[in-house]
Each structure stands twice: as C-alpha cells, then as structure tokens.
Design an enzyme around this catalytic site. Structure first.
Site, PDB file in Angstrom:
ATOM      1  N   GLY A  12       0.274   1.066 -45.351  1.00 35.47           N
ATOM      2  CA  GLY A  12      -1.077   0.553 -45.085  1.00 35.47           C
ATOM      3  C   GLY A  12      -1.758  -0.122 -46.251  1.00 35.47           C
ATOM      4  O   GLY A  12      -2.984  -0.157 -46.314  1.00 35.47           O
ATOM      5  N   ASN A  14      -1.892  -3.331 -46.819  1.00 42.22           N
ATOM      6  CA  ASN A  14      -2.649  -4.483 -46.294  1.00 42.22           C
ATOM      7  C   ASN A  14      -3.925  -4.017 -45.603  1.00 42.22           C
ATOM      8  O   ASN A  14      -4.963  -4.664 -45.722  1.00 42.22           O
ATOM      9  CB  ASN A  14      -1.779  -5.314 -45.345  1.00 42.22           C
ATOM     10  CG  ASN A  14      -0.901  -6.287 -46.106  1.00 42.22           C
ATOM     11  OD1 ASN A  14      -1.385  -7.269 -46.663  1.00 42.22           O
ATOM     12  ND2 ASN A  14       0.393  -5.995 -46.173  1.00 42.22           N
ATOM     13  N   ARG A  61      10.172  -0.395 -24.346  1.00 44.21           N
ATOM     14  CA  ARG A  61       9.189  -1.212 -25.061  1.00 44.21           C
ATOM     15  C   ARG A  61       7.982  -1.482 -24.150  1.00 44.21           C
ATOM     16  O   ARG A  61       6.835  -1.463 -24.576  1.00 44.21           O
ATOM     17  CB  ARG A  61       9.877  -2.543 -25.409  1.00 44.21           C
ATOM     18  CG  ARG A  61       9.373  -3.202 -26.650  1.00 44.21           C
ATOM     19  CD  ARG A  61      10.126  -4.490 -26.878  1.00 44.21           C
ATOM     20  NE  ARG A  61      11.405  -4.317 -27.528  1.00 44.21           N
ATOM     21  CZ  ARG A  61      11.587  -4.022 -28.812  1.00 44.21           C
ATOM     22  NH1 ARG A  61      10.537  -3.839 -29.589  1.00 44.21           N
ATOM     23  NH2 ARG A  61      12.786  -3.903 -29.330  1.00 44.21           N
ATOM     24  N   MET A  86       5.586  -2.290 -37.380  1.00 43.74           N
ATOM     25  CA  MET A  86       7.022  -2.579 -37.316  1.00 43.74           C
ATOM     26  C   MET A  86       7.607  -2.495 -35.895  1.00 43.74           C
ATOM     27  O   MET A  86       8.760  -2.100 -35.724  1.00 43.74           O
ATOM     28  CB  MET A  86       7.788  -1.645 -38.262  1.00 43.74           C
ATOM     29  CG  MET A  86       7.357  -1.768 -39.713  1.00 43.74           C
ATOM     30  SD  MET A  86       7.397  -3.454 -40.349  1.00 43.74           S
ATOM     31  CE  MET A  86       9.159  -3.635 -40.609  1.00 43.74           C
ATOM     32  N   ARG A  87       6.810  -2.839 -34.879  1.00 43.42           N
ATOM     33  CA  ARG A  87       7.320  -2.876 -33.510  1.00 43.42           C
ATOM     34  C   ARG A  87       7.217  -4.310 -33.000  1.00 43.42           C
ATOM     35  O   ARG A  87       6.225  -4.992 -33.292  1.00 43.42           O
ATOM     36  CB  ARG A  87       6.498  -1.979 -32.565  1.00 43.42           C
ATOM     37  CG  ARG A  87       6.355  -0.565 -32.996  1.00 43.42           C
ATOM     38  CD  ARG A  87       7.634   0.210 -32.980  1.00 43.42           C
ATOM     39  NE  ARG A  87       8.267   0.248 -31.674  1.00 43.42           N
ATOM     40  CZ  ARG A  87       9.491   0.752 -31.474  1.00 43.42           C
ATOM     41  NH1 ARG A  87      10.205   1.218 -32.490  1.00 43.42           N
ATOM     42  NH2 ARG A  87      10.007   0.784 -30.267  1.00 43.42           N
ATOM     43  N   ILE A  88       8.219  -4.730 -32.254  1.00 41.59           N
ATOM     44  CA  ILE A  88       8.141  -6.057 -31.639  1.00 41.59           C
ATOM     45  C   ILE A  88       7.359  -5.911 -30.339  1.00 41.59           C
ATOM     46  O   ILE A  88       7.685  -5.056 -29.505  1.00 41.59           O
ATOM     47  CB  ILE A  88       9.553  -6.626 -31.380  1.00 41.59           C
ATOM     48  CG1 ILE A  88      10.262  -6.838 -32.722  1.00 41.59           C
ATOM     49  CG2 ILE A  88       9.469  -7.940 -30.598  1.00 41.59           C
ATOM     50  CD1 ILE A  88      11.710  -7.264 -32.602  1.00 41.59           C
ATOM     51  N   ASN A 103      -0.593 -11.767 -37.588  1.00 42.33           N
ATOM     52  CA  ASN A 103       0.404 -10.968 -38.305  1.00 42.33           C
ATOM     53  C   ASN A 103       0.546 -11.517 -39.721  1.00 42.33           C
ATOM     54  O   ASN A 103       0.261 -12.693 -39.973  1.00 42.33           O
ATOM     55  CB  ASN A 103       1.754 -11.087 -37.570  1.00 42.33           C
ATOM     56  CG  ASN A 103       2.849 -10.277 -38.236  1.00 42.33           C
ATOM     57  OD1 ASN A 103       2.635  -9.136 -38.658  1.00 42.33           O
ATOM     58  ND2 ASN A 103       4.032 -10.856 -38.358  1.00 42.33           N
ATOM     59  N   HIS A 105       3.586 -12.014 -42.486  1.00 41.25           N
ATOM     60  CA  HIS A 105       5.045 -11.936 -42.601  1.00 41.25           C
ATOM     61  C   HIS A 105       5.428 -12.231 -44.051  1.00 41.25           C
ATOM     62  O   HIS A 105       4.933 -13.200 -44.638  1.00 41.25           O
ATOM     63  CB  HIS A 105       5.700 -12.948 -41.659  1.00 41.25           C
ATOM     64  CG  HIS A 105       7.190 -12.880 -41.708  1.00 41.25           C
ATOM     65  ND1 HIS A 105       7.908 -11.873 -41.094  1.00 41.25           N
ATOM     66  CD2 HIS A 105       8.091 -13.667 -42.336  1.00 41.25           C
ATOM     67  CE1 HIS A 105       9.195 -12.058 -41.343  1.00 41.25           C
ATOM     68  NE2 HIS A 105       9.337 -13.142 -42.090  1.00 41.25           N
ATOM     69  N   THR A 137       2.890 -15.241 -31.252  1.00 46.95           N
ATOM     70  CA  THR A 137       3.299 -15.770 -29.946  1.00 46.95           C
ATOM     71  C   THR A 137       4.542 -14.982 -29.528  1.00 46.95           C
ATOM     72  O   THR A 137       5.106 -14.247 -30.355  1.00 46.95           O
ATOM     73  CB  THR A 137       3.637 -17.279 -30.061  1.00 46.95           C
ATOM     74  OG1 THR A 137       4.633 -17.424 -31.094  1.00 46.95           O
ATOM     75  CG2 THR A 137       2.427 -18.118 -30.386  1.00 46.95           C
TER      76      THR A 137
HETATM   77  C1  GRF Z   1       4.222  -5.938 -45.792  1.00 49.56           C
HETATM   78  O1  GRF Z   1       5.067  -6.487 -46.747  1.00 49.56           O
HETATM   79  C2  GRF Z   1       4.155  -6.837 -44.581  1.00 49.56           C
HETATM   80  O2  GRF Z   1       4.252  -8.185 -44.880  1.00 49.56           O
HETATM   81  C3  GRF Z   1       5.365  -6.398 -43.815  1.00 49.56           C
HETATM   82  O3  GRF Z   1       5.420  -5.000 -43.983  1.00 49.56           O
HETATM   83  C4  GRF Z   1       4.789  -4.649 -45.215  1.00 49.56           C
HETATM   84  C5  GRF Z   1       3.727  -3.666 -44.865  1.00 49.56           C
HETATM   85  O4  GRF Z   1       3.117  -3.099 -45.999  1.00 49.56           O
HETATM   86  N1  GRF Z   1       5.304  -6.825 -42.443  1.00 49.56           N
HETATM   87  P1  GRF Z   1       1.814  -2.225 -45.881  1.00 49.56           P
HETATM   88  O5  GRF Z   1       2.052  -1.141 -44.846  1.00 49.56           O
HETATM   89  O6  GRF Z   1       0.663  -3.116 -45.503  1.00 49.56           O
HETATM   90  O7  GRF Z   1       1.643  -1.634 -47.246  1.00 49.56           O
END
Ligand code: GRF
Length: 209
Positions: A12, A14, A61, A86-88, A103, A105, A137
């Site tokens: 977490g 971000n 899913r 981390m889920r599609i 998102n 990436h 998308t």
């Molecule tokens: C980040 O690098 C993000 O780009 C990727 O997963 C990581 C998540 O990190 N999709 P955090 O949980 O926000 O620390």
C-alpha cells in the site's frame, strides 16, 4: 467532491502517497482482496473505512468481481483507483464503471505489460523504464494513458534497485493524475487522454539524474 475507492492487495505504498497528497476528493473506502494487506492497517490509522473481499472465498473471477461490485456500491465511488491491486478484473466489472477505473503500471506502456516488468526491462537492455497511470479497459494494461514518468536504467541495476527508482516516481505521478481527474482536468478521446488547465503538458516527466 468526487468520491474515490482505492483497491489494494499488499504493502500500500501508493495508497499512502495518494492519502498524503490530499487530493481534492473524498477517499470513501479502501478495499483489499487480501485480509493481511499492510495497506489496510495504514487506512485504519487514517480513519478511512476498509473492506476485505478475499478472493480465496470465491470459486471464479466472476463471483469475486460480483462481490467486489456489491461492496463498492455501498460507497457510490466516482472513481476506482487500483493501487497495487493484483487481480485481473472482468469485463463486466470494468463496464460497470466505464472510464472510471484507473491503474498504475510499473513500466512505460505499451512496453512490458503484465508482471516482472523491471527484470524484463533489464533483460531487454532498455535505457529508459518507468511507470504509467492509465484508464483501465478490458484489455490488460492497454487503456488510455494519463501520465508517465521515465527513469534511467543504470549499469548494474537489479530488478530491486530499478523497482525502487520507479516506485519513487509512481508515488509522485499517481496522486497527481488522480488530482487531475478529480478536478476534471483530463478527458478521454478514443484511446488518448487530453490534459487541460494545470495538467496541460505535465503528462510526461523525467527522473532528475
Ligand atoms: C507498484 O509497483 C505498482 O505499480 C504495482 O504493484 C506495486 C504496488 O505497490 N502494480 P504498493 O502496494 O502500492 O506499495
């Protein structure tokens, strides 16, 4: 004020960057698909409502996404922010919130979609790598790009050292892009995003060496 829901799966960082930047929106809920996600503890400390929809409790899913949609509905979010989620997501989920899911990436899309982006960038010998904020998308990692930041790939970089350099930029551009959306400073035209007002010309940034 727009309401946002932040979806996480792990550490977490971000999420923390977004909360600390105090964007012009209400963070209505943080949802995790993993009960042990560290980010949940941070959200609780900030008095942000949290929810867990554990993917292990669902056989498909589709069933997981249905439960996720039901959970989100309670908070009526205007924007769904995937922050290390981390889920599609299924097409049905994405179509329930058209142009309202974003998102981050860890690559300069359209290069290196999918997983293990840092090692793949090193193996490919690219000199520039980075991160991308984009609308989601149904095609994985292919939606309209809002912001990108480029970082150098240095000689002797490991996936970890490169990831750390990219993460620093993620923490800078994700809150910025969310702010633009909340202040209606970006609009989607087909597969491209136009930036307006303070956001204009700030969609690309370079790491300061
Ligand atoms: C980040 O690098 C993000 O780009 C990727 O997963 C990581 C998540 O990190 N999709 P955090 O949980 O926000 O620390």
């Amino acid at each position: 004020m727009k309401k946002i829901a932040i979806l996480i799966s792990g550490r977490g960082s971000n999420l923390e960057a977004i909360v600390s930047a105090k964007p012009a929106c209400e963070i209505a809920v943080v949802v995790s698909n993993r009960p042990d996600a560290l980010g949940l503890k941070f959200a609780e400390k900030q008095n942000i409502p949290t929810e867990v929809v554990d993917h292990k409790n669902f056989s498909s899913r589709e069933a997981f996404d249905k439960a996720l949609l039901e959970t989100l509905k309670k908070y009526e979010p205007d924007l769904i922010v995937l922050a290390g989620f981390m889920r599609i997501l299924t097409e049905k989920f994405i179509n329930a919130y058209p142009r309202k899911v974003v998102n981050i990436h860890p690559s300069l899309l359209p290069a290196f979609t999918g997983l293990d982006t840092h090692q793949r960038a090193i193996d490919a010998g690219v000199r520039l790598h980075g991160c991308t904020v984009h609308f989601v998308t149904p095609e994985l990692d292919h939606g309209p790009i809002i912001a990108q930041a480029a970082v150098p790939v240095l000689q002797g970089d490991s996936a970890e050292s490169l990831a750390a350099r990219v993460l620093e930029e993620e923490h800078r551009i994700y809150p910025m892009a969310i702010q633009w959306i909340c202040k209606a400073e970006c609009s989607i035209n087909g597969n491209t995003v136009s930036l307006m007002g303070a956001a204009k010309d700030r969609g690309l940034s370079f790491y300061k060496c």
